[in-house]
Design a protein around this motif. Sequence first.
Motif, PDB file in Angstrom:
ATOM      1  N   ARG A  26      35.449  29.811  37.939  1.00  0.00           N
ATOM      2  CA  ARG A  26      35.018  30.872  37.025  1.00  0.00           C
ATOM      3  C   ARG A  26      34.337  30.259  35.816  1.00  0.00           C
ATOM      4  O   ARG A  26      33.283  30.705  35.383  1.00  0.00           O
ATOM      5  CB  ARG A  26      36.239  31.696  36.594  1.00  0.00           C
ATOM      6  N   THR A  36      32.205  38.229  39.570  1.00  0.00           N
ATOM      7  CA  THR A  36      33.232  37.856  40.549  1.00  0.00           C
ATOM      8  C   THR A  36      33.449  39.000  41.524  1.00  0.00           C
ATOM      9  O   THR A  36      34.044  40.020  41.174  1.00  0.00           O
ATOM     10  CB  THR A  36      34.551  37.517  39.833  1.00  0.00           C
ATOM     11  N   PRO A  37      32.983  38.866  42.766  1.00  0.00           N
ATOM     12  CA  PRO A  37      33.094  39.959  43.738  1.00  0.00           C
ATOM     13  C   PRO A  37      34.519  40.456  43.945  1.00  0.00           C
ATOM     14  O   PRO A  37      34.731  41.673  44.095  1.00  0.00           O
ATOM     15  CB  PRO A  37      32.539  39.326  45.022  1.00  0.00           C
ATOM     16  N   SER A  38      35.496  39.553  43.953  1.00  0.00           N
ATOM     17  CA  SER A  38      36.877  39.984  44.187  1.00  0.00           C
ATOM     18  C   SER A  38      37.377  40.891  43.074  1.00  0.00           C
ATOM     19  O   SER A  38      38.172  41.805  43.307  1.00  0.00           O
ATOM     20  CB  SER A  38      37.796  38.767  44.320  1.00  0.00           C
ATOM     21  N   LYS A  39      36.911  40.664  41.843  1.00  0.00           N
ATOM     22  CA  LYS A  39      37.318  41.531  40.737  1.00  0.00           C
ATOM     23  C   LYS A  39      36.709  42.922  40.898  1.00  0.00           C
ATOM     24  O   LYS A  39      37.363  43.933  40.619  1.00  0.00           O
ATOM     25  CB  LYS A  39      36.905  40.922  39.399  1.00  0.00           C
ATOM     26  N   THR A  42      36.001  44.437  43.662  1.00  0.00           N
ATOM     27  CA  THR A  42      36.768  45.123  44.693  1.00  0.00           C
ATOM     28  C   THR A  42      38.106  45.621  44.166  1.00  0.00           C
ATOM     29  O   THR A  42      38.500  46.775  44.405  1.00  0.00           O
ATOM     30  CB  THR A  42      37.008  44.183  45.890  1.00  0.00           C
ATOM     31  N   ALA A  43      38.804  44.759  43.420  1.00  0.00           N
ATOM     32  CA  ALA A  43      40.113  45.128  42.887  1.00  0.00           C
ATOM     33  C   ALA A  43      40.007  46.277  41.890  1.00  0.00           C
ATOM     34  O   ALA A  43      40.822  47.208  41.913  1.00  0.00           O
ATOM     35  CB  ALA A  43      40.771  43.913  42.236  1.00  0.00           C
ATOM     36  N   ASN A  54      26.681  43.446  39.746  1.00  0.00           N
ATOM     37  CA  ASN A  54      26.923  42.045  39.420  1.00  0.00           C
ATOM     38  C   ASN A  54      25.937  41.630  38.340  1.00  0.00           C
ATOM     39  O   ASN A  54      25.119  42.449  37.892  1.00  0.00           O
ATOM     40  CB  ASN A  54      26.814  41.159  40.675  1.00  0.00           C
TER      41      ASN A  54
END
Length: 371
Positions: free
Chosen positions: A4, A75-78, A80-81, A95
């Motif tokens: 990050r 951050t793609p995972s963020k 999604t969450a 993004n």
Amino acid sequence: MSSRRNFLQQLAASVIAFPLIPADASLLHGNRDKETYDGPPLRVAILGLGSYGTRVAEAMKDCKRARLTGIVSGTPSKITAWQQKYGIPEKNCYNYQNFDSIKDNPDIDVVYVITPNSLHKDFSIRAAKAGKHVICEKPMAINAKEGQEMVAACKKANVKLLVGYRMHFEPKTLEIIRMRKDGELGKIMFFQGLSGFVAGDPNQWRLNKALAGGGAMMDIGIYSINGARYMVGEEPVWVTAQETKTNPEKFKPGVDETIQFQMGFPSGAVASCLSTYNMNNLDRFFLNGSKGYAELQPATGYGPIKGKTNKGELTQPHMTHQTVQMDEMAGIILDGKQPIVPVDGEEGVRDLKIIDAIYEAVKTGKKVVLK
């Protein structure tokens, strides 16, 4: 954390710069639950989904006038969450590369920029060029020149630029300002501001000059600068400052560990302040006048703020700062209301000019006159 951090460093290097409502007594003094609002909400996209962005999002669940409708993250995972947690539709997720297409999204009125300091300017200007109002965390930029560029860009785009000064809506703080304005403290003579904590992880972005623009002064010291201004009720005309660095390995060149600084005001009032990343239990404001005094301790933490004056304890109830802030900013953006203490871009630039002067005073060892 490492990946990050590397991403943010690369982004900081590569991003291209594009050329108080008068506080409602019921809102700020404990009757928020009785307030209703049937008008259109302020639709907010949060840019930067870190710990403070999360705090703002959680606080907005209780807002009456502001609603989280979009998110922007590298951050793609963020993404999604957050989509799952806050019910954000895919079309309102961006993004850092496709962010500029937000201009075509009618579901978003304002972008709240909550990134490392050095990225504030570019993202704020990109949001303005996309026709969106901007809320930017403080410090709004890494120096006054960048701050002025942000102000100019938002004016050119005809959008509002606000800065995340949550304390400007805090009830105990506003009560002290009222007392000072009404003359209950007499002639203001002295302010003390202590702002500090121990910065832990040596690899965090706050200790990276390229991302933070400095050290403790940019993160925590700005509270004492801003607090001195709204408590004294004047703009300083000079500063002096002295730096202490006990751990040069942790606090690299350009990253201040501890700075003591002093400010003088036109009336003759003086301020003595401390900004540090090396001491805990430092969150105190003290204002002294010829007729009385006021003290806040803690003064700027997430709460509850505690305070007293020569007349006794301050008893205004605690409310989540970010909830009140976002509702009040909705009033500013949607209704053109004026806060008791400004939260606009010009206010942010004033703090940055003082920070610039403090760093100059540290470097030269001389008193710096503010223009």
